[in-house]
Motif scaffolding. Structure first.
Motif, mmCIF file in Angstrom:
data_model
loop_
_atom_site.group_PDB
_atom_site.id
_atom_site.type_symbol
_atom_site.label_atom_id
_atom_site.label_comp_id
_atom_site.label_asym_id
_atom_site.label_seq_id
_atom_site.Cartn_x
_atom_site.Cartn_y
_atom_site.Cartn_z
ATOM 1 N N UNK A 95 18.679 -15.219 -13.943
ATOM 2 C CA UNK A 95 19.335 -16.521 -13.907
ATOM 3 C C UNK A 95 19.577 -16.945 -15.358
ATOM 4 N N UNK A 96 20.700 -16.531 -15.900
ATOM 5 C CA UNK A 96 21.016 -16.793 -17.308
ATOM 6 C C UNK A 96 21.141 -18.285 -17.595
ATOM 7 N N UNK A 97 21.574 -19.036 -16.640
ATOM 8 C CA UNK A 97 21.677 -20.486 -16.861
ATOM 9 C C UNK A 97 20.300 -21.083 -17.125
ATOM 10 N N UNK A 98 19.290 -20.635 -16.379
ATOM 11 C CA UNK A 98 17.933 -21.130 -16.582
ATOM 12 C C UNK A 98 17.413 -20.731 -17.964
ATOM 13 N N UNK A 99 17.619 -19.501 -18.361
ATOM 14 C CA UNK A 99 17.146 -19.007 -19.662
ATOM 15 C C UNK A 99 17.847 -19.745 -20.801
ATOM 16 N N UNK A 100 19.150 -19.923 -20.700
ATOM 17 C CA UNK A 100 19.896 -20.635 -21.745
ATOM 18 C C UNK A 100 19.458 -22.095 -21.803
#
Length: 162
Positions: A13-18
């Motif tokens: 989940x790249x949105x969470x990491x970013x």
């Protein structure tokens, strides 16, 4: 022969990491700002203390302590710069030596030259009184000739008790 099931990788989940990275960066910037403000306030306080110390040093006076039992049954000081005669209430915490060490049991002796720190306000009585003393530092002992000079000044200036 049985096949083992392959592990299924879940998509990241790249949105969470970013979002987490941005939050860490923002918190780091806030912490840096906070410590910058704390350092700036500490600098301002240190400058104020230095200014107050400079003002105190400018207002300090050097005086010689003289015990005169001929005319006055009191301890007198003579300002070395103006030769003004005054009495003073000693600070209750004690007397400092020239190295800045406080000695609570110390007392002044006839002929001690001291540096007096205080508010600088003296009464207009005879002799003048300096009630606002905050700190006294013993600088040195006067020579016998120097001490006698100021004792003579007191005898010439002051009027005897009746």
């Amino acid at each position: 022969m049985k096949q083992e099931p392959k592990e299924i990788k879940e998509p990241r989940d790249w949105r969470f990491i970013i979002g987490l990275a941005i939050m860490i960066i923002v918190l780091g910037a806030m912490a840096g700002n906070f410590w910058g403000l704390v350092a700036k306030q500490a600098e301002i306080e240190r400058e104020k203390e230095e200014q107050q110390a400079q003002i105190a040093e400018e207002n300090a006076l050097e005086a010689i302590y003289v015990v005169s039992d001929t005319f006055w049954d009191m301890d007198l000081f003579v300002d070395l710069e103006t030769e003004g005669i005054f009495t003073a209430s000693m600070p209750t915490d004690g007397i400092y030596n020239r190295k800045g060490v406080l000695n609570r049991q110390d007392i002044l002796e006839d002929g001690d030259v001291v540096k007096i720190y205080g508010d600088g306000i003296m009464t207009r009585s005879e002799p003048a009184q300096y009630p606002g003393i905050e700190k006294v530092i013993r600088i040195r002992r006067a020579s016998l000739e120097e001490a006698q000079k100021y004792k003579d000044l007191i005898e010439e200036t002051m009027h005897p008790l009746d």
